[in-house]
Structures are given as C-alpha cells and as structure tokens.
Design a protein around this motif. Structure first.
Motif, PDB file in Angstrom:
ATOM      1  N   MET A  36      39.682   7.124   5.369  1.00  0.00           N
ATOM      2  CA  MET A  36      39.759   6.875   4.046  1.00  0.00           C
ATOM      3  C   MET A  36      39.380   5.413   3.849  1.00  0.00           C
ATOM      4  SD  MET A  36      43.104   8.373   2.669  1.00  0.00           S
ATOM      5  CE  MET A  36      43.055   7.258   1.250  1.00  0.00           C
ATOM      6  N   ARG A  37      38.766   4.931   2.689  1.00  0.00           N
ATOM      7  CA  ARG A  37      38.454   3.365   2.498  1.00  0.00           C
ATOM      8  C   ARG A  37      38.338   3.362   0.966  1.00  0.00           C
ATOM      9  NH1 ARG A  37      32.727   3.359   1.435  1.00  0.00           N
ATOM     10  NH2 ARG A  37      31.746   5.370   1.988  1.00  0.00           N
ATOM     11  N   ARG A  39      36.544   1.660  -2.215  1.00  0.00           N
ATOM     12  CA  ARG A  39      35.248   0.940  -2.707  1.00  0.00           C
ATOM     13  C   ARG A  39      35.254   0.917  -4.366  1.00  0.00           C
ATOM     14  NH1 ARG A  39      30.155   4.376  -0.496  1.00  0.00           N
ATOM     15  NH2 ARG A  39      30.383   5.500  -2.597  1.00  0.00           N
ATOM     16  N   GLU A  42      38.123   2.528  -6.028  1.00  0.00           N
ATOM     17  CA  GLU A  42      37.979   4.200  -5.906  1.00  0.00           C
ATOM     18  C   GLU A  42      38.376   4.237  -4.376  1.00  0.00           C
ATOM     19  OE1 GLU A  42      36.386   8.384  -6.972  1.00  0.00           O
ATOM     20  OE2 GLU A  42      35.165   6.325  -7.629  1.00  0.00           O
ATOM     21  N   LEU A  43      39.172   5.437  -4.212  1.00  0.00           N
ATOM     22  CA  LEU A  43      39.432   6.016  -2.775  1.00  0.00           C
ATOM     23  C   LEU A  43      38.366   6.875  -2.461  1.00  0.00           C
ATOM     24  CD1 LEU A  43      43.371   5.906  -1.968  1.00  0.00           C
ATOM     25  CD2 LEU A  43      41.609   4.561  -0.703  1.00  0.00           C
ATOM     26  N   TYR A  44      38.075   6.922  -1.078  1.00  0.00           N
ATOM     27  CA  TYR A  44      37.005   7.892  -0.508  1.00  0.00           C
ATOM     28  C   TYR A  44      37.502   8.238   0.756  1.00  0.00           C
ATOM     29  CZ  TYR A  44      33.416   6.189  -3.982  1.00  0.00           C
ATOM     30  OH  TYR A  44      32.588   5.793  -4.936  1.00  0.00           O
ATOM     31  N   LEU A  45      37.307   9.469   1.151  1.00  0.00           N
ATOM     32  CA  LEU A  45      37.592  10.122   2.362  1.00  0.00           C
ATOM     33  C   LEU A  45      36.226  10.417   2.722  1.00  0.00           C
ATOM     34  CD1 LEU A  45      39.790  11.343   4.160  1.00  0.00           C
ATOM     35  CD2 LEU A  45      39.109  13.578   3.268  1.00  0.00           C
ATOM     36  N   ASP A  47      32.597   9.598   2.697  1.00  0.00           N
ATOM     37  CA  ASP A  47      31.853   9.302   1.508  1.00  0.00           C
ATOM     38  C   ASP A  47      32.133  10.074   0.300  1.00  0.00           C
ATOM     39  OD1 ASP A  47      30.037   7.524   2.766  1.00  0.00           O
ATOM     40  OD2 ASP A  47      29.031   9.194   3.652  1.00  0.00           O
ATOM     41  N   LEU A  48      33.220  11.148   0.478  1.00  0.00           N
ATOM     42  CA  LEU A  48      33.780  11.839  -0.544  1.00  0.00           C
ATOM     43  C   LEU A  48      34.820  11.028  -1.517  1.00  0.00           C
ATOM     44  CD1 LEU A  48      34.138  14.946  -1.586  1.00  0.00           C
ATOM     45  CD2 LEU A  48      36.224  15.091  -0.524  1.00  0.00           C
ATOM     46  N   PRO A  49      34.518  10.943  -2.843  1.00  0.00           N
ATOM     47  CA  PRO A  49      35.405  10.194  -3.884  1.00  0.00           C
ATOM     48  C   PRO A  49      36.593  11.187  -3.997  1.00  0.00           C
ATOM     49  CG  PRO A  49      33.508  11.082  -4.838  1.00  0.00           C
ATOM     50  CD  PRO A  49      33.219  11.397  -3.614  1.00  0.00           C
ATOM     51  N   LEU A  50      37.706  10.453  -4.059  1.00  0.00           N
ATOM     52  CA  LEU A  50      38.932  11.049  -4.301  1.00  0.00           C
ATOM     53  C   LEU A  50      39.287  11.169  -5.740  1.00  0.00           C
ATOM     54  CD1 LEU A  50      40.932  10.236  -1.091  1.00  0.00           C
ATOM     55  CD2 LEU A  50      39.687  12.536  -1.507  1.00  0.00           C
ATOM     56  N   SER A  51      38.706  10.252  -6.486  1.00  0.00           N
ATOM     57  CA  SER A  51      38.997  10.211  -8.111  1.00  0.00           C
ATOM     58  C   SER A  51      40.408   9.736  -7.956  1.00  0.00           C
ATOM     59  CB  SER A  51      39.032  11.814  -8.613  1.00  0.00           C
ATOM     60  OG  SER A  51      37.935  12.223  -8.484  1.00  0.00           O
TER      61      SER A  51
END
Length: 330
Positions: A36-37, A39, A42-45, A47-51
C-alpha cells in the motif's frame, strides 16, 4: 477474557471495522499483493485506488469521529484482508507481533471505544496457537481475523480447522473476512468484490456447518461478515442436499440451516430484503452490527440500517458483547 480487563463503552458495537498503522502498509512478507502507499491523499494497493484516505484507515481520531457520526458506541478493529499473512512462514512473525502490539496500544488509548481482533499465523497450527496465547494476554484484544480460504482449503479440515480449535481453547472470537481472491471470469466490473466476497464467505460457512465444526466446537464464537454472503439464500438447497445425499450429511447430524443458527453474522447486506432474509434464517441472538469501515463497500450508517429494518439496538449490543466475550453492559 482480555476484554474484561478494560472499560468498554456502552452503545451499539460495530464488529466489522478495519485499521492498519502506516508502518505496516508494506504488507506481510510473502504477500502476493503489492504494498500500500498514499498518493495525493488517497490510499492505493499497488496501482489500485482504494477510495479512502490514509487517516480513515490509520488515525484513531478519524475512526472515532466517524463512529460518533454513525451512532456507534464501540468499534472492534481488525486488519484489512490484504494484511492477512497468507504467505506464511516465520518471516511473518514480526509483522504479526507488530500489528497486534500496535492494535493493543490503540485499544488501550481509546477510552473504551475500541476493541481489537488481531492476526495469527495461518500456515502452521502450532505457531498459530502461540500467537493466540500472546493475543489472550493483550488487554482489549478479543480474538483474531482470518480469511475464508487458506491455501485452497476452508475450515472443515487441516490447519484451518486447527485454528478454530485453538480459538475455542483460548476463548478467543474469530472474524472471517473474505480476501477477494482473483478468478479469470471475474476480471472486470469489480466482481472479485461483488461476487467473490459473498462466495468466499458462503464457502467458509458451508465448511463449518457441513464439516461438523459447529458440532465439535459448540462454544466457538465465530462471525461471518457481509450478512453471511450467499449462505442465507442457499440454506434451503443445502438442507435438501443434506437430506438426500450421504456425503453431504456424513460429518454432521444437524441440517445446515440449524448449524447456521449457531454462527454470528453481521448485518451488512446493503438491502432491506436481504437483511429480512438473514433475520429469518439466523438466530436472533447471533445478529451483530457491521459496517466494513472505511472501505468503498461500507455502510456509512450501519446502526440506522439495522434498526430501521426491525433490529433493536440493545439486542445488537448484547449480541456483540456475547460474540467478543463480554458480559452485559453496566
């Protein structure tokens, strides 16, 4: 029971809410998922945005504020499913201990508004029991969370079943949360969540009721989220199979619909008709409030949804206190 050693606030208890400290965004060693990171807030897994924002997952103050807005007295915090140590091995031990210790600190500093469900090893029954003994010594940590399927198996046999035996022996609650396992036919339309989550949960429920786990472990406190997934709508089919096939009834003397009534199930169905079906199929003492906070599929007003469809808030609180091993509120 560890929860008895701390003060617990009154009010409806949300048994299905997630938390992960920022220092563990890298996920457990051996995880098949990217880290996870954050950006642009917003949190991403990967390159998948977690909203969701980092604070909604990691900041206890934000979690408390959301609980206040939703009329929730206590939230039982558990890891998001991508933090499960499914890679296995002793290299995951440090991640597990760090998560459990940090969770215990959040609970301790939460003024009775938080309880916790920690992590255990999933690949080795002996190592898992050692984790359970450590959890049982942490004030406010009432059990642990697990995925519905571990290494291609569910809870009727092998190490997964041993995890449930250990939980019963250590008097710890178990929350079963799906992982959205990928399948080629579910590659689009968010189907790993929309279909995968309820199917994974129904698979685990079938393994527990048809595999004789509820017969063997009558004191096990186990909860299935998302309204039990597909299971409430399948109980008639399962009962028919149990009556007409020896292999279906080989491990249990109870029809599946009876076994299902011994399980705790949260109210997160997103649909009043689905909740009414769940109320008809579940035992009234086994229905508990769940939100799936803070993710995109969460119910932002879980108390209002449950009580607006016929459930009493005092009963929901009492049921959740039973699930987590607490006595009646004072």
């Amino acid at each position: 029971m560890t929860a008895q050693r701390i003060r617990v606030a009154s009010g409806v208890i949300d048994v299905h809410a997630h938390w992960l400290p920022e220092e563990l965004y890298g996920l457990p060693p051996g995880s098949p998922l990217p880290p996870m990171r954050a950006r642009n807030g917003e949190l991403y897994l990967g390159d998948l945005p977690l909203s969701i924002t980092p604070g909604s997952l990691s900041d206890p103050k934000e979690i408390l504020a959301d609980g206040d807005r939703a009329g929730i007295g206590v939230r039982v915090l558990s890891p998001p499913p991508f933090a499960f140590p499914i890679g296995g091995g002793a290299e995951a031990d440090d991640y597990i201990r760090t998560f459990n210790a940090k969770l215990a600190q959040v609970v301790r500093e939460g003024d009775g508004r938080f309880l916790g469900l920690g992590l255990v090893r999933l690949d080795d029954a002996g190592a898992a029991r050692a984790c359970m003994r450590e959890l049982a010594a942490l004030d406010g940590i009432v059990g642990f969370a697990v995925p519905p399927i571990i290494g291609g198996r569910s809870y009727d046999a092998g190490t997964p079943r041993e995890l449930l035996r250990g939980a019963a022996e250590c008097d710890l609650a178990v929350l079963v949360h799906p992982m959205q396992l990928p399948r080629p036919e579910w590659s689009g339309h968010y189907l790993p969540n929309l279909l995968g989550n309820p199917v994974e949960t129904a698979t685990a429920i079938a393994s527990v009721v048809l595999g004789g786990v509820v017969d063997e472990l009558p004191d096990l406190r186990i909860c299935f989220v998302h309204g039990g997934g597909c299971a409430p709508g399948l109980l008639g089919r399962w009962d028919h199979g149990w009556r007409h096939r020896r292999d279906v009834r080989a491990a249990t003397a109870k029809p599946p619909s009876e076994g299902f009534r011994s399980l705790y199930v949260d109210t997160l169905t997103h649909d009043p008709d689905a909740l009414r079906l769940l109320i008809a199929k579940a035992h009234p003492d086994r229905l508990v409030c769940g939100s799936d906070y803070p993710f995109d599929m969460a119910d932002r007003d879980p108390v209002r949804f449950a009580t607006g469809n016929g459930l009493d808030p005092a009963v929901l609180e009492a049921n959740a206190r039973a699930f987590i091993g607490l006595g009646a509120a004072h």
